[in-house]
Design a protein around this motif. Structure first.
Motif, PDB file in Angstrom:
ATOM      1  N   LEU A   9     -27.952  -5.328  21.002  1.00  0.00           N
ATOM      2  CA  LEU A   9     -28.146  -5.637  19.586  1.00  0.00           C
ATOM      3  C   LEU A   9     -29.566  -5.807  19.257  1.00  0.00           C
ATOM      4  CD1 LEU A   9     -25.446  -8.268  19.579  1.00  0.00           C
ATOM      5  CD2 LEU A   9     -25.370  -6.288  18.221  1.00  0.00           C
ATOM      6  N   MET A  10     -30.229  -6.236  19.905  1.00  0.00           N
ATOM      7  CA  MET A  10     -31.840  -6.440  19.497  1.00  0.00           C
ATOM      8  C   MET A  10     -32.857  -5.313  20.141  1.00  0.00           C
ATOM      9  SD  MET A  10     -32.156 -10.420  19.019  1.00  0.00           S
ATOM     10  CE  MET A  10     -33.673 -10.237  17.785  1.00  0.00           C
ATOM     11  N   GLN A  11     -32.130  -4.428  21.016  1.00  0.00           N
ATOM     12  CA  GLN A  11     -32.869  -3.307  21.291  1.00  0.00           C
ATOM     13  C   GLN A  11     -33.992  -3.489  22.340  1.00  0.00           C
ATOM     14  OE1 GLN A  11     -32.007   0.693  20.411  1.00  0.00           O
ATOM     15  NE2 GLN A  11     -30.690  -0.744  20.970  1.00  0.00           N
ATOM     16  N   LEU A  12     -33.807  -4.111  23.360  1.00  0.00           N
ATOM     17  CA  LEU A  12     -34.710  -4.727  24.298  1.00  0.00           C
ATOM     18  C   LEU A  12     -34.877  -3.720  25.284  1.00  0.00           C
ATOM     19  CD1 LEU A  12     -33.129  -8.407  25.058  1.00  0.00           C
ATOM     20  CD2 LEU A  12     -34.996  -7.637  23.285  1.00  0.00           C
ATOM     21  N   MET A  13     -36.136  -3.709  25.554  1.00  0.00           N
ATOM     22  CA  MET A  13     -36.470  -2.393  26.564  1.00  0.00           C
ATOM     23  C   MET A  13     -36.486  -3.442  28.035  1.00  0.00           C
ATOM     24  SD  MET A  13     -37.454   0.261  25.171  1.00  0.00           S
ATOM     25  CE  MET A  13     -38.711   1.051  26.186  1.00  0.00           C
ATOM     26  N   PRO A  14     -36.557  -2.544  28.931  1.00  0.00           N
ATOM     27  CA  PRO A  14     -36.145  -3.175  30.220  1.00  0.00           C
ATOM     28  C   PRO A  14     -37.284  -4.253  30.670  1.00  0.00           C
ATOM     29  CG  PRO A  14     -35.956  -0.776  30.247  1.00  0.00           C
ATOM     30  CD  PRO A  14     -36.380  -0.987  29.007  1.00  0.00           C
ATOM     31  N   GLU A  15     -38.644  -3.987  30.240  1.00  0.00           N
ATOM     32  CA  GLU A  15     -39.653  -4.925  30.449  1.00  0.00           C
ATOM     33  C   GLU A  15     -39.241  -6.141  29.787  1.00  0.00           C
ATOM     34  OE1 GLU A  15     -40.447  -1.727  29.043  1.00  0.00           O
ATOM     35  OE2 GLU A  15     -40.347  -0.848  30.882  1.00  0.00           O
ATOM     36  N   THR A  16     -38.995  -6.081  28.370  1.00  0.00           N
ATOM     37  CA  THR A  16     -38.827  -7.568  27.669  1.00  0.00           C
ATOM     38  C   THR A  16     -37.888  -8.046  28.272  1.00  0.00           C
ATOM     39  OG1 THR A  16     -39.831  -6.093  25.752  1.00  0.00           O
ATOM     40  CG2 THR A  16     -38.355  -8.032  25.417  1.00  0.00           C
TER      41      THR A  16
ATOM     42  N   TYR B 113     -37.680 -12.177  29.637  1.00  0.00           N
ATOM     43  CA  TYR B 113     -36.926 -13.154  28.933  1.00  0.00           C
ATOM     44  C   TYR B 113     -35.761 -13.479  29.823  1.00  0.00           C
ATOM     45  CZ  TYR B 113     -40.365 -12.974  25.498  1.00  0.00           C
ATOM     46  OH  TYR B 113     -41.606 -13.174  24.877  1.00  0.00           O
ATOM     47  N   GLY B 114     -35.682 -12.827  30.956  1.00  0.00           N
ATOM     48  CA  GLY B 114     -34.506 -13.121  31.773  1.00  0.00           C
ATOM     49  C   GLY B 114     -33.104 -12.815  31.533  1.00  0.00           C
ATOM     50  N   VAL B 115     -33.013 -11.538  30.606  1.00  0.00           N
ATOM     51  CA  VAL B 115     -31.945 -10.805  30.440  1.00  0.00           C
ATOM     52  C   VAL B 115     -31.429 -10.200  31.259  1.00  0.00           C
ATOM     53  CG1 VAL B 115     -30.822  -9.673  28.803  1.00  0.00           C
ATOM     54  CG2 VAL B 115     -32.645 -11.021  27.756  1.00  0.00           C
ATOM     55  N   ARG B 116     -30.501 -10.327  32.071  1.00  0.00           N
ATOM     56  CA  ARG B 116     -29.898  -9.324  33.140  1.00  0.00           C
ATOM     57  C   ARG B 116     -29.167  -8.182  32.446  1.00  0.00           C
ATOM     58  NH1 ARG B 116     -28.797 -14.177  37.412  1.00  0.00           N
ATOM     59  NH2 ARG B 116     -31.101 -14.607  37.715  1.00  0.00           N
TER      60      ARG B 116
ATOM     61  N   ASP C  52     -24.939  -7.368  26.941  1.00  0.00           N
ATOM     62  CA  ASP C  52     -24.247  -8.810  26.872  1.00  0.00           C
ATOM     63  C   ASP C  52     -24.814  -9.351  25.549  1.00  0.00           C
ATOM     64  OD1 ASP C  52     -24.632 -12.094  27.382  1.00  0.00           O
ATOM     65  OD2 ASP C  52     -22.599 -11.222  27.772  1.00  0.00           O
ATOM     66  N   PRO C  53     -23.993  -9.646  24.384  1.00  0.00           N
ATOM     67  CA  PRO C  53     -24.721 -10.022  23.016  1.00  0.00           C
ATOM     68  C   PRO C  53     -25.233 -11.502  23.182  1.00  0.00           C
ATOM     69  CG  PRO C  53     -22.457  -9.438  22.920  1.00  0.00           C
ATOM     70  CD  PRO C  53     -22.612  -9.209  24.233  1.00  0.00           C
ATOM     71  N   VAL C  54     -24.842 -12.367  24.103  1.00  0.00           N
ATOM     72  CA  VAL C  54     -25.368 -13.805  24.241  1.00  0.00           C
ATOM     73  C   VAL C  54     -26.952 -13.632  24.853  1.00  0.00           C
ATOM     74  CG1 VAL C  54     -25.281 -15.901  25.138  1.00  0.00           C
ATOM     75  CG2 VAL C  54     -23.388 -15.063  24.221  1.00  0.00           C
ATOM     76  N   GLN C  55     -26.879 -12.967  25.801  1.00  0.00           N
ATOM     77  CA  GLN C  55     -28.404 -12.394  26.474  1.00  0.00           C
ATOM     78  C   GLN C  55     -29.222 -11.999  25.770  1.00  0.00           C
ATOM     79  OE1 GLN C  55     -28.259 -11.427  30.599  1.00  0.00           O
ATOM     80  NE2 GLN C  55     -26.166 -11.990  30.837  1.00  0.00           N
TER      81      GLN C  55
ATOM     82  N   THR D   9     -34.535 -13.223  20.527  1.00  0.00           N
ATOM     83  CA  THR D   9     -34.902 -14.401  19.452  1.00  0.00           C
ATOM     84  C   THR D   9     -36.255 -15.009  20.142  1.00  0.00           C
ATOM     85  OG1 THR D   9     -32.553 -14.498  18.673  1.00  0.00           O
ATOM     86  CG2 THR D   9     -34.140 -16.362  18.391  1.00  0.00           C
ATOM     87  N   ARG D  10     -36.078 -15.027  21.484  1.00  0.00           N
ATOM     88  CA  ARG D  10     -37.347 -15.817  22.386  1.00  0.00           C
ATOM     89  C   ARG D  10     -38.391 -14.907  21.997  1.00  0.00           C
ATOM     90  NH1 ARG D  10     -36.016 -16.749  28.175  1.00  0.00           N
ATOM     91  NH2 ARG D  10     -38.146 -17.497  27.998  1.00  0.00           N
ATOM     92  N   TYR D  11     -38.503 -13.599  22.070  1.00  0.00           N
ATOM     93  CA  TYR D  11     -39.468 -12.676  21.797  1.00  0.00           C
ATOM     94  C   TYR D  11     -39.861 -12.859  20.459  1.00  0.00           C
ATOM     95  CZ  TYR D  11     -41.857  -8.166  22.246  1.00  0.00           C
ATOM     96  OH  TYR D  11     -43.098  -7.268  22.019  1.00  0.00           O
TER      97      TYR D  11
END
Length: 190
Positions: free
Chosen positions: A109-116, A120-123, A127-130, A136-138
């Motif tokens: 949803l927020m298009q996170l890159m692997p490093e980001t 921020y602990g997104v495994r 997963d929408p919640v993660q 949002t923390r970023y």
């Protein structure tokens, strides 16, 4: 088939079995185009589909937006980020599609890159919640880094904080980033 999009996405897939990758292009004047047949190399793939897996239709984004409203509200409250900003970023990044994958490798949803995601602990980036919590923390960290300057935080979300710092805390001169900032701010102020 291209369709001009300002605040919503219209995907034209006419059957359950028809599928295609979806590409996005932001023109120099800030208009956003989506297509399954890119006309030039400046289109970026935002959704990779598998045969018979997806049937995107007009109105789907609204349903997905509703689906994620509570998660977005909780993350925004928890991390003290304006909920409207989180919605604007998600709409610009993925049009509320949790399985969106960019050609650069950003996911969710927020298009996170692997490093980001790792930072921020997104495994599981799908997963929408993660994903929403990590993104949002970023955003919160970017707002803090750039003294609550919304424009610079949004530019950094797109181009990376290093690029914004490299250009003396200004929007990098990349057309994609400049258009992205215009798009997110327009969605935010809508």
């Amino acid at each position: 088939m291209r369709k001009k999009i300002f605040f919503y996405v219209a995907f034209f897939l006419f059957s359950e079995v028809l599928s295609a990758d979806i590409y996005k292009y932001v023109s120099p004047d800030g208009k956003v185009y989506y297509t399954d047949r890119p006309a030039h190399r400046f289109y970026k793939r935002i959704i990779r589909t598998r045969p018979s897996s997806y049937n995107w239709a007009v109105g789907r984004m609204k349903g997905n937006k509703q689906k994620y409203n509570d998660i977005i509200a909780q993350a925004a409250s928890k991390h003290q980020v304006d909920e409207k900003l989180v919605h604007a970023v998600i709409q610009a990044e993925s049009a509320y599609h949790a399985q969106a994958i960019s050609s650069a490798g950003a996911v969710g949803l927020m298009q996170l890159m692997p490093e980001t995601a790792k930072r921020y602990g997104v495994r599981d980036r799908t997963d929408p919640v993660q994903n929403i919590n990590g993104g949002t923390r970023y955003l919160k960290d970017l707002l803090k880094m750039f003294n609550s300057n919304l424009t610079l935080a949004v530019a950094a979300y797109n181009a990376g904080e290093g690029a914004v710092k490299k250009y003396n805390n200004s929007i990098p001169p990349y057309p994609e980033t400049r258009n992205y900032v215009k798009q997110v701010l327009a969605l935010y102020h809508k």
